[in-house]
Scaffold this motif. Structure first.
Motif, short mmCIF file in Angstrom:
data_model
loop_
_atom_site.label_atom_id
_atom_site.label_comp_id
_atom_site.label_asym_id
_atom_site.label_seq_id
_atom_site.Cartn_x
_atom_site.Cartn_y
_atom_site.Cartn_z
N GLU A 50 43.02 33.89 28.31
CA GLU A 50 41.70 33.67 28.88
C GLU A 50 41.41 34.73 29.94
O GLU A 50 42.34 35.32 30.51
N LEU A 51 40.14 34.95 30.21
CA LEU A 51 39.75 35.90 31.24
C LEU A 51 40.19 35.38 32.60
O LEU A 51 40.07 34.19 32.90
N TYR A 52 40.73 36.26 33.45
CA TYR A 52 41.17 35.86 34.78
C TYR A 52 39.98 35.48 35.65
O TYR A 52 38.86 35.95 35.44
N SER A 53 40.23 34.65 36.63
CA SER A 53 39.19 34.28 37.58
C SER A 53 38.93 35.45 38.53
O SER A 53 39.73 36.40 38.62
N LYS A 54 37.82 35.38 39.25
CA LYS A 54 37.51 36.44 40.22
C LYS A 54 38.57 36.50 41.32
O LYS A 54 38.92 37.58 41.80
N LYS A 55 39.08 35.35 41.72
CA LYS A 55 40.10 35.33 42.77
C LYS A 55 41.38 35.99 42.29
O LYS A 55 42.02 36.76 43.03
#
Length: 348
Positions: free
Chosen positions: A29-34
């Protein structure tokens, strides 16, 4: 200048470490902004250079908005790969005198070609859409974009309505009508407000070659990658002269200033455990303090402090650790996206 190259080599070596790349290329999955910000902080601090929070915020904002601009202006979804290749070509130019690191980048190049060259146009469109959704709420103003008038004062980009059309398509202005047998029976021409041109050739998707597309190249060159008209304006943003790759004086002075900071900085005796040096991207301390106070809370992140030194012994030890990078114990199962990657970076 030696320290400038040392900093670049250290960061690039960490960025293209084999285990780090293997983790990135895993389907996930795409990583979070953090998580992205944490990875970025650790990469930036992979050398003896250290940035305070305000300077790191400024650097991160520039990186994210520049990449958003490049993805947004790709003529076709597949050109995201050409943008990435332009990034890697520039990195290879930094380390052309370091064969070991160059081999790491070339291996990443080959992995990108093997993984993405076979994707369909629809799959590339899904990748592009996913990236734009990730950046859609980020509207940070960047001085170079505002100066070139490709970004409005509210932080939103100005989309072009002229320039080269995507490779494999025709210049708009003609409507063809076909019958049920597939035969052309009528043509209708219409005028357009933009000045469209047909690209001379497709960019190279090979390890070496002319990418043609300028997105992803040096933003601080005299000739910008924007070669179009702005939407809603008749002002031509691009120079019709041949591209000049010589950096402008302002960018050159900025690089020279960075070189003086790295190479000519007088190192004072550290207090306590503090070592290394501090790099500030602001003109004055007052400007830095103002930026830190006015930055929105949702865009603020904690500073990651590291220990760094210019002593040869410690540098040799760091090189030895980077060379080994063997995980002795199995990692525990991660509880969130990006934790595996961050745990790996903790060992670099």
């Amino acid at each position: 200048m030696y320290l400038v190259f040392t900093v670049m080599n250290d960061i690039i070596t960490t960025m293209f470490n084999k285990k780090f790349m293997e983790e990135l290329f895993k389907p996930q999955e795409l990583y979070s902004k953090k998580a992205l910000r944490t990875v970025y902080d650790r990469l930036a601090h992979a050398s003896i250079m250290r940035l305070n929070q305000a300077s790191m915020d400024k650097l991160y904002d520039l990186m994210t908005m520049a990449f958003k601009y490049q993805v947004l202006l790709c003529p076709r979804p597949k050109d995201i790969l050409l943008v990435t290749f332009n990034h890697l070509d520039a990195i290879k130019d930094f380390i052309r005198d370091s064969p070991g690191i160059l081999n790491q980048v070339d291996e990443t190049f080959r992995q990108l070609i093997e993984t993405y060259s076979c994707l369909s146009a629809g799959e590339f469109q899904l990748i592009r859409q996913t990236l734009l959704i990730f950046f859609q709420d980020m509207h940070i103003r960047v001085s170079i974009f505002l100066k070139d008038k490709v970004q409005n004062s509210n932080g939103r980009f100005v989309l072009p309505i002229s320039g080269p059309v995507p490779w494999g398509t025709e210049v708009p202005g003609l409507i063809r009508i076909f019958n049920h047998n597939g035969d052309e029976v009528k043509r209708t021409e219409f005028t357009t407000d933009g000045n469209y041109v047909t690209p001379q050739r497709e960019g190279s998707f090979d390890l070496y070659g002319d990418r043609v597309l300028k997105l992803g190249t040096n933003m601080y060159s005299v000739s910008r990658p924007v070669e179009t008209h702005m939407s809603g304006s008749s002002k031509n943003l691009a120079s019709h002269a041949k591209e000049n790759i010589v950096p402008n004086p302002l960018a050159k002075e900025e690089l020279n200033f960075l070189a003086r900071l790295l190479g000519g900085l007088e190192i004072k005796e550290p207090r306590g455990s503090e070592t290394g040096f501090r790099l500030n991207l602001f003109t004055t301390d007052e400007e830095e303090e103002h930026a830190a106070l006015t930055r929105p809370e949702e865009l603020s992140y904690k500073v990651i402090n590291i220990e760094a030194t210019q002593e040869p012994g410690r540098r040799a030890e760091l090189s030895r650790i980077l060379g080994e990078l063997e995980v002795a114990d199995p990692r525990p199962a991660s509880s969130g996206k990006g934790e595996d990657l961050l745990a790996l970076m903790d060992g670099l």
